[in-house]
Scaffold this motif. Structure first.
Motif, PDB file in Angstrom:
ATOM      1  N   GLN A  11      -4.385  10.680  -2.916  1.00  0.00           N
ATOM      2  CA  GLN A  11      -4.614  10.733  -1.472  1.00  0.00           C
ATOM      3  C   GLN A  11      -6.090  10.981  -1.160  1.00  0.00           C
ATOM      4  N   HIS A  14      -7.866   7.792  -1.757  1.00  0.00           N
ATOM      5  CA  HIS A  14      -7.539   6.893  -0.639  1.00  0.00           C
ATOM      6  C   HIS A  14      -8.392   7.247   0.575  1.00  0.00           C
ATOM      7  N   ARG A 138      -4.572  -0.551  -1.266  1.00  0.00           N
ATOM      8  CA  ARG A 138      -3.190  -0.916  -1.613  1.00  0.00           C
ATOM      9  C   ARG A 138      -2.860  -0.495  -3.045  1.00  0.00           C
ATOM     10  N   GLU A 141      -2.129   3.157  -3.197  1.00  0.00           N
ATOM     11  CA  GLU A 141      -0.778   3.434  -2.683  1.00  0.00           C
ATOM     12  C   GLU A 141       0.270   3.111  -3.742  1.00  0.00           C
ATOM     13  N   GLN A 144       0.894   5.701  -6.626  1.00  0.00           N
ATOM     14  CA  GLN A 144       1.731   6.880  -6.388  1.00  0.00           C
ATOM     15  C   GLN A 144       3.065   6.768  -7.136  1.00  0.00           C
TER      16      GLN A 144
END
Length: 205
Positions: A11, A14, A138, A141, A144
């Motif tokens: 995170q 990101h 992307r 994400e 994860q």
């Protein structure tokens, strides 16, 4: 070597990439293209050359990261709660990561195949950089859902050395931060600002 909560690390990375996109859209894209193409000094890179350099790394590492995540998902490697950095990946990341005041821990020469051309196409470079950052978001994400410590990526210098996907993300984004700060310094010179001190706070957008 440092250990991280995997979800928190991904995170934060990101958020770092989102901030870089915000800097691009708010500080760089509105500027006259002549300013973006102006080197701050002979032999130094312009804003567009800094981005062109980053694009060359993205063209290598983004497909490699995608392939690593594909393997992790295919082999059913579940996400782990903790990611432990390897010594080499941590070393590369720390080498690239700017200090809080924007200073660099070490200077280095770009490999020949990652040096920008003297006069890149500004619009093409800006569009490519934007697309790469959106792809990187992307991939973060997707990461994860996979064990980012088990899947590995060969470095661009030699395929004999591989880093975990987690360390590859860390290194790649630290490298981007390094050169976006360089681009902002070049932009300040091109727009007539004598104060070119740029800290990591500038990357907050």
């Amino acid at each position: 070597m440092p250990a991280f909560n995997s979800k928190t690390l991904l995170q934060e990375l990101h958020n770092d990439v989102s901030s870089l996109l915000n800097v691009l859209n708010s500080r760089i894209m509105p500027q006259p293209r002549a300013a973006l193409l102006q080197p701050p000094a002979p032999g130094s890179w312009s804003v567009i050359q800094c981005l062109d350099h980053l694009n060359s790394y993205g063209l290598y590492y983004l497909p490699q990261l995608k392939a690593a995540l594909d393997r992790g998902e295919h082999r059913g490697f579940p996400a782990a709660a903790t990611f432990k950095s390897g010594w080499l990946g941590n070393y590369f990341t720390n080498l690239m990561q700017p200090k809080p005041d924007g200073a660099l821990k070490s200077k280095m020469q770009a490999p020949k195949d990652h040096r920008p051309t003297p006069q890149p196409d500004a619009e093409k470079v800006l569009a490519e950089f934007t697309a790469q950052q959106e792809q990187l978001l992307r991939l973060l994400e997707r990461a994860q859902r996979t064990n980012i410590g088990r899947v590995r990526v060969p470095i661009s210098l030699t395929k004999l050395i591989k880093l975990s996907a987690g360390d590859t993300f860390r290194f790649l984004i630290a490298h981007e931060q390094r050169h976006i700060l360089q681009a902002l310094r070049a932009l300040l010179v091109a727009t007539g600002n004598n104060n070119t001190a740029v800290s990591m706070q500038y990357l907050a957008g």
